[in-house]
Design a protein around this motif. Structure first.
Motif, PDB file in Angstrom:
ATOM      1  N   ALA A 241     -13.986  58.089  58.103  1.00  0.00           N
ATOM      2  CA  ALA A 241     -13.693  57.615  56.747  1.00  0.00           C
ATOM      3  C   ALA A 241     -13.690  58.769  55.755  1.00  0.00           C
ATOM      4  O   ALA A 241     -12.829  58.843  54.871  1.00  0.00           O
ATOM      5  CB  ALA A 241     -14.713  56.559  56.336  1.00  0.00           C
ATOM      6  N   VAL A 242     -14.638  59.679  55.896  1.00  0.00           N
ATOM      7  CA  VAL A 242     -14.687  60.844  55.013  1.00  0.00           C
ATOM      8  C   VAL A 242     -13.465  61.733  55.235  1.00  0.00           C
ATOM      9  O   VAL A 242     -12.913  62.303  54.287  1.00  0.00           O
ATOM     10  CB  VAL A 242     -15.991  61.641  55.253  1.00  0.00           C
ATOM     11  CG1 VAL A 242     -15.950  62.978  54.527  1.00  0.00           C
ATOM     12  CG2 VAL A 242     -17.190  60.840  54.782  1.00  0.00           C
ATOM     13  N   GLY A 243     -13.010  61.826  56.486  1.00  0.00           N
ATOM     14  CA  GLY A 243     -11.829  62.629  56.785  1.00  0.00           C
ATOM     15  C   GLY A 243     -10.553  62.076  56.199  1.00  0.00           C
ATOM     16  O   GLY A 243      -9.541  62.787  56.126  1.00  0.00           O
ATOM     17  N   GLY A 289       2.520  66.092  50.243  1.00  0.00           N
ATOM     18  CA  GLY A 289       1.929  65.414  51.386  1.00  0.00           C
ATOM     19  C   GLY A 289       1.231  66.374  52.334  1.00  0.00           C
ATOM     20  O   GLY A 289       0.172  66.049  52.890  1.00  0.00           O
ATOM     21  N   LEU A 290       1.800  67.576  52.532  1.00  0.00           N
ATOM     22  CA  LEU A 290       1.173  68.574  53.399  1.00  0.00           C
ATOM     23  C   LEU A 290      -0.140  69.059  52.802  1.00  0.00           C
ATOM     24  O   LEU A 290      -1.135  69.210  53.528  1.00  0.00           O
ATOM     25  CB  LEU A 290       2.124  69.750  53.602  1.00  0.00           C
ATOM     26  CG  LEU A 290       1.614  70.894  54.478  1.00  0.00           C
ATOM     27  CD1 LEU A 290       1.245  70.398  55.868  1.00  0.00           C
ATOM     28  CD2 LEU A 290       2.661  72.013  54.567  1.00  0.00           C
ATOM     29  N   PHE A 291      -0.158  69.287  51.507  1.00  0.00           N
ATOM     30  CA  PHE A 291      -1.414  69.660  50.839  1.00  0.00           C
ATOM     31  C   PHE A 291      -2.475  68.586  51.048  1.00  0.00           C
ATOM     32  O   PHE A 291      -3.639  68.883  51.357  1.00  0.00           O
ATOM     33  CB  PHE A 291      -1.154  69.867  49.343  1.00  0.00           C
ATOM     34  CG  PHE A 291      -2.383  69.725  48.487  1.00  0.00           C
ATOM     35  CD1 PHE A 291      -3.336  70.727  48.448  1.00  0.00           C
ATOM     36  CD2 PHE A 291      -2.585  68.574  47.736  1.00  0.00           C
ATOM     37  CE1 PHE A 291      -4.470  70.587  47.665  1.00  0.00           C
ATOM     38  CE2 PHE A 291      -3.718  68.427  46.956  1.00  0.00           C
ATOM     39  CZ  PHE A 291      -4.668  69.443  46.920  1.00  0.00           C
ATOM     40  N   ASN A 292      -2.087  67.338  50.924  1.00  0.00           N
ATOM     41  CA  ASN A 292      -3.006  66.218  51.111  1.00  0.00           C
ATOM     42  C   ASN A 292      -3.577  66.201  52.522  1.00  0.00           C
ATOM     43  O   ASN A 292      -4.780  66.015  52.736  1.00  0.00           O
ATOM     44  CB  ASN A 292      -2.270  64.912  50.818  1.00  0.00           C
ATOM     45  CG  ASN A 292      -3.201  63.757  50.579  1.00  0.00           C
ATOM     46  OD1 ASN A 292      -4.294  63.941  50.039  1.00  0.00           O
ATOM     47  ND2 ASN A 292      -2.791  62.568  50.954  1.00  0.00           N
ATOM     48  N   SER A 293      -2.723  66.417  53.527  1.00  0.00           N
ATOM     49  CA  SER A 293      -3.161  66.400  54.921  1.00  0.00           C
ATOM     50  C   SER A 293      -4.085  67.562  55.245  1.00  0.00           C
ATOM     51  O   SER A 293      -5.060  67.403  55.983  1.00  0.00           O
ATOM     52  CB  SER A 293      -1.939  66.431  55.844  1.00  0.00           C
ATOM     53  OG  SER A 293      -1.098  65.314  55.633  1.00  0.00           O
ATOM     54  N   VAL A 294      -3.790  68.745  54.703  1.00  0.00           N
ATOM     55  CA  VAL A 294      -4.629  69.920  54.952  1.00  0.00           C
ATOM     56  C   VAL A 294      -6.020  69.707  54.364  1.00  0.00           C
ATOM     57  O   VAL A 294      -7.038  70.027  55.003  1.00  0.00           O
ATOM     58  CB  VAL A 294      -3.974  71.183  54.366  1.00  0.00           C
ATOM     59  CG1 VAL A 294      -4.944  72.363  54.393  1.00  0.00           C
ATOM     60  CG2 VAL A 294      -2.710  71.533  55.148  1.00  0.00           C
ATOM     61  N   VAL A 295      -6.095  69.162  53.158  1.00  0.00           N
ATOM     62  CA  VAL A 295      -7.396  68.896  52.546  1.00  0.00           C
ATOM     63  C   VAL A 295      -8.174  67.885  53.375  1.00  0.00           C
ATOM     64  O   VAL A 295      -9.386  68.031  53.604  1.00  0.00           O
ATOM     65  CB  VAL A 295      -7.212  68.404  51.094  1.00  0.00           C
ATOM     66  CG1 VAL A 295      -8.547  67.949  50.511  1.00  0.00           C
ATOM     67  CG2 VAL A 295      -6.612  69.503  50.234  1.00  0.00           C
ATOM     68  N   PHE A 297      -7.936  67.369  56.583  1.00  0.00           N
ATOM     69  CA  PHE A 297      -8.375  68.024  57.816  1.00  0.00           C
ATOM     70  C   PHE A 297      -9.609  68.890  57.561  1.00  0.00           C
ATOM     71  O   PHE A 297     -10.557  68.878  58.354  1.00  0.00           O
ATOM     72  CB  PHE A 297      -7.237  68.873  58.384  1.00  0.00           C
ATOM     73  CG  PHE A 297      -7.610  69.648  59.613  1.00  0.00           C
ATOM     74  CD1 PHE A 297      -7.744  69.009  60.841  1.00  0.00           C
ATOM     75  CD2 PHE A 297      -7.841  71.012  59.543  1.00  0.00           C
ATOM     76  CE1 PHE A 297      -8.099  69.721  61.973  1.00  0.00           C
ATOM     77  CE2 PHE A 297      -8.195  71.724  60.675  1.00  0.00           C
ATOM     78  CZ  PHE A 297      -8.328  71.080  61.891  1.00  0.00           C
ATOM     79  N   ILE A 298      -9.604  69.624  56.463  1.00  0.00           N
ATOM     80  CA  ILE A 298     -10.756  70.477  56.139  1.00  0.00           C
ATOM     81  C   ILE A 298     -12.002  69.631  55.913  1.00  0.00           C
ATOM     82  O   ILE A 298     -13.098  69.950  56.401  1.00  0.00           O
ATOM     83  CB  ILE A 298     -10.451  71.346  54.898  1.00  0.00           C
ATOM     84  CG1 ILE A 298      -9.328  72.340  55.222  1.00  0.00           C
ATOM     85  CG2 ILE A 298     -11.694  72.084  54.430  1.00  0.00           C
ATOM     86  CD1 ILE A 298      -8.835  73.120  54.023  1.00  0.00           C
ATOM     87  N   ILE A 299     -11.864  68.529  55.163  1.00  0.00           N
ATOM     88  CA  ILE A 299     -13.005  67.646  54.901  1.00  0.00           C
ATOM     89  C   ILE A 299     -13.516  67.031  56.195  1.00  0.00           C
ATOM     90  O   ILE A 299     -14.726  66.912  56.412  1.00  0.00           O
ATOM     91  CB  ILE A 299     -12.608  66.561  53.888  1.00  0.00           C
ATOM     92  CG1 ILE A 299     -12.302  67.181  52.525  1.00  0.00           C
ATOM     93  CG2 ILE A 299     -13.721  65.516  53.748  1.00  0.00           C
ATOM     94  CD1 ILE A 299     -11.784  66.201  51.504  1.00  0.00           C
ATOM     95  N   LEU A 300     -12.593  66.643  57.091  1.00  0.00           N
ATOM     96  CA  LEU A 300     -12.991  66.063  58.372  1.00  0.00           C
ATOM     97  C   LEU A 300     -13.792  67.060  59.204  1.00  0.00           C
ATOM     98  O   LEU A 300     -14.834  66.714  59.773  1.00  0.00           O
ATOM     99  CB  LEU A 300     -11.745  65.617  59.145  1.00  0.00           C
ATOM    100  CG  LEU A 300     -11.969  65.100  60.574  1.00  0.00           C
ATOM    101  CD1 LEU A 300     -12.825  63.841  60.559  1.00  0.00           C
ATOM    102  CD2 LEU A 300     -10.647  64.844  61.271  1.00  0.00           C
TER     103      LEU A 300
END
Length: 316
Positions: A241-243, A289-295, A297-300
């Motif tokens: 969920a956090v990811g 959208g790519l920026f959103n996905s990278v963030v 992934f980092i949080i996960l």
């Protein structure tokens, strides 16, 4: 003397064991082929389209023929220079955090309460009723919200009949997040509880028998048996969920948008939808959208690292 494990010196032994395993379970691998094809075609192959974020893409002549943009991160720079960037990011994070805070624990509590029902018929009936809202489309769900909370809806009608004033729940900014989160809890509570119910059913009855002998009441059995034994599952679901904290589907937020609540309802996914499909800015929307996905992934990765260090529980 203990028997020592014999190590084969034949370099082809490993290959033969793999072939034997494949030949012994070939039916299972055949059944796996459709899932692998789906994963490749719909999950991995489309990732090639991410290069659009670094090109000035148009439908013709296509992705490959379009030159790389100069400078390479121009679309990302353009996004962070817009007035909507900060608003969309803040709204997305706040809505995700509120949703995580108020809705994550609800399926856990629901599963624990449902587990205390001894009648199988009653438990299955409640489960079925709780699953049903999950299968409603977002269009139907927003229509239900409108019927209940619009200026002429059921809630305002009752409030007006009781002498209260009419409130525009569906168009005022202060009511958007409570309506969004409340409807999400109602829609997903039962379905999200499935994994916790499965974890509870896997608990050995011997724990409860020992607790009953010791005189433990229901609350103590839940606190000292149920919660500790399903906690690894809860932590894994929390990491996932956090990811996804930066990922909120655009459908419901976009359908709930009205003139007065755009200041809080404009999130990253709705912004991507509007710029990418409605305004045909494909490269710019892909970059967002790519920026959103990278963030995400980092949080996960960070959440998984913290969980592994703190509780020795992780997804990888």
């Amino acid at each position: 003397m203990a028997r020592q494990k014999q190590v084969s010196l034949d370099p082809n032994a490993r290959d033969r064991s793999v072939i034997e395993r494949l030949s012994r379970c070939w039916q299972l691998y055949v059944l796996l082929i459709p899932a692998l094809l789906w994963l490749i075609l719909f999950a991995y192959y489309p990732m090639y389209g991410l290069v659009i974020a670094f090109k000035e893409f148009t439908l013709r002549p296509g992705i490959v023929a379009r030159p790389w943009i100069t400078p390479l991160f121009q679309h990302f720079t353009d996004y962070f220079s817009t007035s909507f960037a900060k608003t969309a990011i803040v709204n997305t994070v706040l809505l995700s955090l509120y949703q995580l805070l108020f809705s994550f624990w609800v399926p856990v509590v629901f599963a624990l309460l449902l587990n205390q029902i001894r009648s199988n018929k009653a438990r299955k009936t409640i489960q079925t009723i709780s699953y049903a809202p999950y299968f409603l489309s977002n269009v139907v769900l927003v229509c239900i919200i409108s019927v209940l909370f619009s200026s002429t809806g059921v809630v305002n009608t009752v409030m007006h009949a009781a002498g209260g004033s009419i409130k525009n729940f569906t168009s005022e900014a202060q009511y958007f997040r409570p309506l969004y989160i409340g409807s999400t809890i109602w829609q997903s509570m039962g379905f999200n509880a499935i994994i916790y119910i499965a974890a509870l059913t896997g608990i050995s009855p011997e724990y409860y028998e020992a607790a009953l002998i010791d005189g433990a009441n229901k609350f103590q059995r839940v606190w000292y048996i149920d919660l500790p034994l399903i906690m690894p599952t809860v932590i894994l679901m929390f990491i996932l969920a956090v990811g996804n904290i930066m990922t909120i589907g655009y459908e419901k937020a976009w359908l709930m948008q009205a003139g007065g609540n755009t200041s809080v309802s404009e999130i990253i996914s709705t912004y991507v939808y509007k710029t990418g499909l409605q305004s045909a800015q494909y490269s710019f929307a892909t970059a967002v959208g790519l920026f959103n996905s990278v963030v995400n992934f980092i949080i996960l990765v960070l959440a998984n690292f913290v969980s592994k260090r703190a509780a020795d529980i992780s997804i990888f």
